[in-house]
Scaffold this motif. Structure first.
Motif, short mmCIF file in Angstrom:
data_model
loop_
_atom_site.label_atom_id
_atom_site.label_comp_id
_atom_site.label_asym_id
_atom_site.label_seq_id
_atom_site.Cartn_x
_atom_site.Cartn_y
_atom_site.Cartn_z
N LEU A 155 -51.22 -54.62 -3.55
CA LEU A 155 -50.22 -54.01 -4.40
C LEU A 155 -50.34 -52.52 -4.29
O LEU A 155 -51.49 -52.25 -4.14
N LYS A 205 -46.05 -49.33 -13.37
CA LYS A 205 -44.62 -48.52 -13.37
C LYS A 205 -44.27 -48.08 -14.79
O LYS A 205 -43.66 -47.25 -14.91
N LEU A 233 -49.74 -49.22 -6.08
CA LEU A 233 -49.32 -49.12 -7.49
C LEU A 233 -49.24 -47.35 -7.78
O LEU A 233 -49.96 -46.71 -7.01
N GLU A 273 -48.08 -54.89 -11.60
CA GLU A 273 -47.13 -53.79 -10.74
C GLU A 273 -46.17 -53.19 -12.17
O GLU A 273 -45.89 -51.83 -12.14
#
Length: 153
Positions: free
Chosen positions: A16, A144, A18, A140
């Motif tokens: 991921l 965010k 990020l 995720e």
């Protein structure tokens, strides 16, 4: 030269990218409060030698012994939780490890996840892959928006 494929290559992995600092990402795996933000309601001690127990309601709990809890790498080993009802896949997970490598990347962090021992040979492979995919998305979303999608949320 003959090459052989390591069974480790079959472990479930995810990477991921990020938009959060390595410190913020590391905190998701080194405390019960952090794990609760993305996986499910968690109690216990996220320091080395501690045990984290995450509840999945009627499905039971997952318990992890903390083997490493550094700022750049966190490793948990799946264990049978004393005095609780384990999830249905706990027997298959025993002895497997969840490895979180936290790597600074640009203005954010690359998270490299591997569930070592979670392979296609296990009966839970399909359901576990679906679950990990969901919870990687939860990480995720947390990175965010500040709010993940843990079990029970």
């Amino acid at each position: 030269m003959t090459s052989t494929t390591s069974t480790r290559a079959e472990d479930f992995t995810a990477v991921l990218n990020l938009p959060s600092s390595p410190e913020t990402v590391s905190a998701l795996f080194t405390s019960a409060a952090g794990v609760s933000r993305w996986w499910g309601p968690t109690e216990g001690d996220g320091t080395v030698g501690g045990t984290l127990v995450t509840s999945f309601g009627d499905h039971g709990v997952n318990a992890m012994r903390v083997l490493e809890a550094g700022p750049t790498r966190v490793v948990w080993e799946s264990i049978t939780p004393d005095g609780t009802t384990p999830t249905g896949h706990t027997q298959e997970w025993l002895g497997t490890t969840m490895e979180f490598d936290i790597v600074p990347s640009g203005t954010g962090t690359e998270l490299r996840f591997r569930h070592a021992g979670l392979t296609t040979q296990l009966e839970c492979w399909d359901s576990c892959v679906a679950a990990w995919t969901y919870f990687m998305a939860s990480i995720e979303t947390f990175a965010k928006t500040g709010t993940g999608t843990p079990f029970g949320a």
